[in-house]
Design an enzyme around this catalytic site. Structure first.
Site, short mmCIF file in Angstrom:
data_model
loop_
_atom_site.label_atom_id
_atom_site.label_comp_id
_atom_site.label_asym_id
_atom_site.label_seq_id
_atom_site.Cartn_x
_atom_site.Cartn_y
_atom_site.Cartn_z
N SER A 142 0.87 -1.22 -0.07
CA SER A 142 -0.09 -0.03 -0.10
C SER A 142 0.89 1.39 -0.09
O SER A 142 1.79 1.17 -1.06
CB SER A 142 -0.79 -0.06 1.25
OG SER A 142 -1.95 0.62 0.89
N GLU A 167 -2.62 -2.92 -7.78
CA GLU A 167 -3.75 -2.99 -7.14
C GLU A 167 -3.82 -1.75 -6.61
O GLU A 167 -3.19 -0.79 -6.34
CB GLU A 167 -3.37 -3.98 -6.04
CG GLU A 167 -2.21 -3.67 -4.88
CD GLU A 167 -2.80 -2.69 -3.56
OE1 GLU A 167 -4.03 -2.83 -3.31
OE2 GLU A 167 -1.95 -2.10 -3.29
N HIS A 222 -5.65 -5.29 -1.07
CA HIS A 222 -6.21 -4.92 -0.08
C HIS A 222 -7.35 -5.91 0.20
O HIS A 222 -8.43 -5.55 0.85
CB HIS A 222 -6.92 -3.48 0.00
CG HIS A 222 -5.60 -2.58 0.12
ND1 HIS A 222 -4.91 -2.06 -0.81
CD2 HIS A 222 -5.17 -1.48 1.24
CE1 HIS A 222 -3.98 -1.33 -0.38
NE2 HIS A 222 -4.23 -1.10 0.78
#
Lengths: 306, 306
Positions: free
Chosen positions: A110, A203, A273
């Protein structure tokens, strides 16, 4: 490309929090888990100081903790506690000179994508992976087990069933990527993503469809897509409509902005996630096979360093 | 820097919609308003075709309409109907060769910032301004009146009361800027913003504080702030907290990421997603004065073209 040495039983690792504030209970549990793997665990000095409403600590304190573990010879891996936002505020102020003498694994995903890109820019492999804040999440077992195995030197293949939107083909190249927002956030900077000849993994979470489209357009306009060897899409979680519906799926958006190129595209990889969020090694040589039955991502033996 | 000729009574202008879908009623009203200024108004052929859920029309049709007006010798200004999202999908496919032979004003803001940056990259001035979709909004009168005056050749000074957070000083340079998200979205592309020696104007809407911070960090990391002549902050509207409060004001975020530089910074300029949204000329030579009493942005006479 430098490959840090695999962990061994008895090695020490350090937990830092370069981004959002973290819950100390979750870190206690993660520490116990890492210890159960035979590791010694040190916690960054300031990760719970609570002197900023959003970040785990001030920029200076987050830098101090990260730098301490970068420099400490006995620390063999730096485990980023969680993402959120904040890594780009400090990465230019980290000194990697000691680290480059004795490279060590750095893990996270992330927001931590920013750190991975910085490490790519100095030619050191790192581990895109789940984070301590999520070790105890329901269904996190597989993500955590993979992280352990990979830190200890295994390089498991990720295999997923074919998606009807996949674009078939074979790709060879080093792996790079992570959170799409952070990849785009690197453009124009000293850690700008270099995708040429590589397998790009993307992502994202919580974005609007139009923003996702805009980010793919920026990657295309900055020539980051045209020389890819292959493209792997992980999870796109909680992607939202805005005032007007966008009426294109995430897959169609990705295919639309890559349709002029010939590389294979594989969807539904367990990265991002959601669980399982399987690790991959940024900068490792890999092969992506996308055929009628499945898509697989496997590692090649590294012949030389770098 | 090429300055398109001012409009005259009897000139023709064209309304296009390079981004989000628009309401035909609003365009009817805007057309009547432009006609009341003594202009002839043509509407892009496809702006109401409704063949996409989000955009005013497909990329091909939006390109067709824009290209038609770029090429049409009698069209003396191209008025973008509204922002939203979509301009970056088409700007690389517009052919500006006819336009460069006979430059004309192009107006708009928000997503249209992408077009302004493209025009800056080919050295043509353009008009950051309110849009037809908002001409009839309550309190839009001033924004619309300024747009008219500026299209017809006036260059009014914008004066605002001093804000206690302003950083005092004097700046000279060409104006550039617009929507912060779109400025950052240009990084790495052929229309990447060039801020060196310029007065940068920024505004945004609907972002989270952490995103705003992240964008300012990206501008700083890409060296787009360090050589500024001056910085002007317009409206930052509906800026939102995320999971954790950021507890820094927009002003403090902007000052934080520019504190290592010496240029003047002025807040509260009437530019952005609120009324009044006063126009400014992208690429025009200007002077920013920030003193204890007020901040003012005024135009200099252009001595030569370009």
């Amino acid at each position: 490309m430098i490959q840090p040495p695999a962990l061994k039983q008895g090695d020490s690792v350090g937990i830092v929090a370069p981004a959002r504030k973290i819950d100390s209970m979750l870190i206690d549990t993660a520490k116990a888990m890492l210890e159960s793997w035979g590791l010694k665990v040190e916690i960054g000095q300031h990760i719970f100081v609570d002197d900023h409403s959003y970040f785990s600590a001030s920029d200076e304190k987050r830098i101090h903790d990260f730098q301490t573990f970068l420099n400490a010879e006995h620390i063999r891996a730096i485990i980023c506690a969680r993402g959120g936002y904040g890594s780009t505020r400090i990465i230019d102020r980290l000194d990697f000179s000691n680290f480059l003498q004795r490279p060590k694994w750095i893990t996270g995903y992330s927001d931590i994508t920013a750190l991975h890109l910085m490490l790519q820019s100095i030619q050191v492999q790192s581990m895109h992976s789940t984070v301590p804040a999520l070790f105890t999440k329901p269904d996190a077992d597989l993500s955590v087990a993979y992280l352990k195995n990979m830190l200890f030197g295994e390089r498991p293949t990720i295999q997923v069933k074919a998606d009807e939107k996949n674009r078939l083909g074979l790709a060879n190249g080093r792996l790079i990527g992570g959170n799409l927002s952070l990849l785009v956030d690197s453009l124009g900077t000293s850690s700008e993503i270099d995708t040429s000849g590589k397998i790009l993994i993307i992502e994202d979470v919580g974005e609007h469809y139009y923003r996702l489209d805009r980010m793919m357009v920026q990657l295309r306009r900055s020539n980051k897509l045209k020389n890819l060897s292959g493209l792997v899409a992980g999870y796109f979680t909680d992607i939202k409509e805005s005032v007007l519906p966008f009426n294109e799926t995430v897959k169609d958006i990705i295919l639309n902005h890559t349709k002029e190129y010939n590389f294979p595209v594989a969807f539904n990889f367990p990265i991002g996630h959601e669980e399982p969020n399987l690790p991959f090694v940024e900068g490792a040589n890999a092969m992506l096979v996308v055929n009628e039955q499945e898509a697989s991502l496997s590692y090649k033996k590294e012949l030389i360093n770098p």
